[in-house]
Design an enzyme around this catalytic site. Sequence first.
Site, PDB file in Angstrom:
ATOM      1  CG  ASN A  37      -2.084   0.923   1.130  1.00 27.36           C
ATOM      2  OD1 ASN A  37      -2.231   1.634   0.148  1.00 27.36           O
ATOM      3  ND2 ASN A  37      -2.929   0.925   2.157  1.00 27.36           N
ATOM      4  CG  HIS A 122     -11.962  -3.405  10.317  1.00 32.28           C
ATOM      5  ND1 HIS A 122     -11.041  -2.568   9.765  1.00 32.28           N
ATOM      6  CD2 HIS A 122     -11.307  -4.537  10.611  1.00 32.28           C
ATOM      7  CE1 HIS A 122      -9.869  -3.177   9.725  1.00 32.28           C
ATOM      8  NE2 HIS A 122     -10.007  -4.379  10.229  1.00 32.28           N
ATOM      9  NE  ARG A 147      -9.781  -2.319  13.450  1.00 33.46           N
ATOM     10  CZ  ARG A 147      -8.937  -1.669  12.656  1.00 33.46           C
ATOM     11  NH1 ARG A 147      -7.722  -2.150  12.449  1.00 33.46           N
ATOM     12  NH2 ARG A 147      -9.290  -0.570  12.036  1.00 33.46           N
ATOM     13  CE1 TYR A 159      -5.561   2.110  10.829  1.00 33.27           C
ATOM     14  CE2 TYR A 159      -6.486   1.402  12.925  1.00 33.27           C
ATOM     15  CZ  TYR A 159      -6.096   1.124  11.634  1.00 33.27           C
ATOM     16  OH  TYR A 159      -6.259  -0.132  11.144  1.00 33.27           O
ATOM     17  CG  ASP A 210      -4.701  -1.530  14.883  1.00 33.98           C
ATOM     18  OD1 ASP A 210      -3.640  -1.289  15.510  1.00 33.98           O
ATOM     19  OD2 ASP A 210      -4.735  -1.757  13.652  1.00 33.98           O
ATOM     20  CG  HIS A 212      -2.502   1.991  13.169  1.00 29.34           C
ATOM     21  ND1 HIS A 212      -1.827   2.816  12.316  1.00 29.34           N
ATOM     22  CD2 HIS A 212      -2.923   0.950  12.424  1.00 29.34           C
ATOM     23  CE1 HIS A 212      -1.854   2.307  11.097  1.00 29.34           C
ATOM     24  NE2 HIS A 212      -2.516   1.159  11.136  1.00 29.34           N
ATOM     25  CD  GLU A 236      -3.893  -4.803  14.669  1.00 25.48           C
ATOM     26  OE1 GLU A 236      -5.081  -5.154  14.785  1.00 25.48           O
ATOM     27  OE2 GLU A 236      -3.393  -4.429  13.596  1.00 25.48           O
ATOM     28  CD  GLU A 262      -1.140  -3.574  10.605  1.00 25.37           C
ATOM     29  OE1 GLU A 262      -2.158  -4.198  10.954  1.00 25.37           O
ATOM     30  OE2 GLU A 262      -1.146  -2.375  10.300  1.00 25.37           O
ATOM     31  NE  ARG A 283      -2.775  -7.480  13.120  1.00 26.57           N
ATOM     32  CZ  ARG A 283      -3.723  -7.516  12.174  1.00 26.57           C
ATOM     33  NH1 ARG A 283      -4.429  -8.604  11.971  1.00 26.57           N
ATOM     34  NH2 ARG A 283      -3.950  -6.462  11.411  1.00 26.57           N
ATOM     35  CG  HIS A 312      -2.471  -6.771   7.631  1.00 23.86           C
ATOM     36  ND1 HIS A 312      -1.565  -6.128   6.819  1.00 23.86           N
ATOM     37  CD2 HIS A 312      -3.460  -5.883   7.878  1.00 23.86           C
ATOM     38  CE1 HIS A 312      -1.989  -4.901   6.581  1.00 23.86           C
ATOM     39  NE2 HIS A 312      -3.128  -4.726   7.217  1.00 23.86           N
ATOM     40  CG  ASP A 316      -3.807  -2.371   2.780  1.00 21.36           C
ATOM     41  OD1 ASP A 316      -4.674  -2.333   3.669  1.00 21.36           O
ATOM     42  OD2 ASP A 316      -2.624  -2.626   3.004  1.00 21.36           O
ATOM     43  CD  GLU A 339      -7.311  -6.579   9.588  1.00 18.24           C
ATOM     44  OE1 GLU A 339      -6.111  -6.878   9.427  1.00 18.24           O
ATOM     45  OE2 GLU A 339      -7.700  -5.415   9.774  1.00 18.24           O
ATOM     46  CD1 TRP A 402      -2.124   7.579  10.385  1.00 21.33           C
ATOM     47  CD2 TRP A 402      -1.515   5.722   9.304  1.00 21.33           C
ATOM     48  NE1 TRP A 402      -3.261   7.007   9.882  1.00 21.33           N
ATOM     49  CE2 TRP A 402      -2.922   5.853   9.220  1.00 21.33           C
ATOM     50  CE3 TRP A 402      -0.902   4.609   8.701  1.00 21.33           C
ATOM     51  CZ2 TRP A 402      -3.730   4.924   8.554  1.00 21.33           C
ATOM     52  CZ3 TRP A 402      -1.685   3.699   8.042  1.00 21.33           C
ATOM     53  CH2 TRP A 402      -3.105   3.861   7.961  1.00 21.33           C
TER      54      TRP A 402
END
Length: 402
Positions: A37, A122, A147, A159, A210, A212, A236, A262, A283, A312, A316, A339, A402
Amino acid sequence: MKIVDAKVIVCSPGRNFVTLKLITEDGIAGLGDATLNGRELSVASYLTDHIIPLLIGRDARRIEDTWQYLYKGAYWRRGPVTMSAIAAVDVALWDIKAKSLNVPLYQVLGGASRDAVMVYGHASGDDVEQTLGSFGHFLSLGYKAVRAQSGIPGLNSTYGISHGTMAYEPAEKNAPPENQWSTEHYLRHVPQFFARLRKEFGPEVHMLHDAHHRLTPIEAGRLGKELEPFHPFWLEDPTPAELQESFRLIRQHTTTPLAVGEVFDTIFDCQQLIQEQLIDYIRMTVVHAGGISHLRKIANLAEIYQVRTGSHGATDLSPVCMGAALHFDLSVHNFGIQEYMPHTPETNSVFPHAYTFRDGFMHPGDAPGIGVDIDEPLAAKYQYQTAYLPINRKLDGTMHSW
Ligand code: GCO
Ligand code: MG
């Protein structure tokens, strides 16, 4: 069984995907996902410029030897571009192998270890109320694990929150969007949010979250501890994981299960995390971790240390990766959860597939190979578009993960 042709197909049916197609002298075609991605064209070029010339004339049956040839032969090892390119070749060769034997891939991987694989969806919303609504919707679709991400009071973006009715899609056209971050706001919000979720939906459903990569280890320890009464299935990416030993600090403070990986691309990224039992779920997935061959080695290492898989599976990763991941999940003994974010109808029409979702579980189907195809004329109608992942800044403007 020689490889006689190879092509890299870049398309954008709603979002960008890179697909490798290998063809053997007997006319068997194998597919592998090569999507990274935001950096798609680098993998496409690595494949076209450096790998494809080495594949023509090679024996398609020699999967492990080809993997080692591409990994060791490059001299410059590891990294997401290299490993995604190797993964695409590896998955295409497994697809060819299973098709040549006329069986679904999981049969070549040791057969099914379970009837179907549990997936998580999600749920998200701008605030807690909206997220509760979204969570309930996933339960009504049969999901057993969901999630939950919610907008954070005081921050104008974060996020995991989708725009309108679209599924969450982080890549945006042209320039990277900017998100806002405050650890203080986040840590105040999430425990209350999880208390509401558990109260509303009862003890049975698996709830995931998550972080992130945004917390320090000690902040992650605090969050894990405060979430314990609500029994999350996992927390996560609590902290960036370049420093694997930092997870020791989180472990000293909480029994909340941890999931990471991930963004990892080889076994060396998670060796310490697994061998010291610093995580509960790994992941990594097929496309970014060197394909089925390398991911199986990671799962086998994890099995010894009672770490389970939780691959993961965001949008994407193309349906080619999703199909391959489901064969892996079905076959590997220490599978934990997968996921799953359904792709858009445009993506699904470019990649017809045999995998199915029913009542919170998925199955790769019994078509020969991985059971995913690509409609090339249709793919050609969706041209590549430059897209970037967001960046994240603290309220004072400092760049943050991020
Ligand atoms: C997840 C991930 C994704 C990633 C995305 C990046 O848990 O599904 O964190 O949302 O951010 O795949 O490309
Ligand atoms: Mg994630």
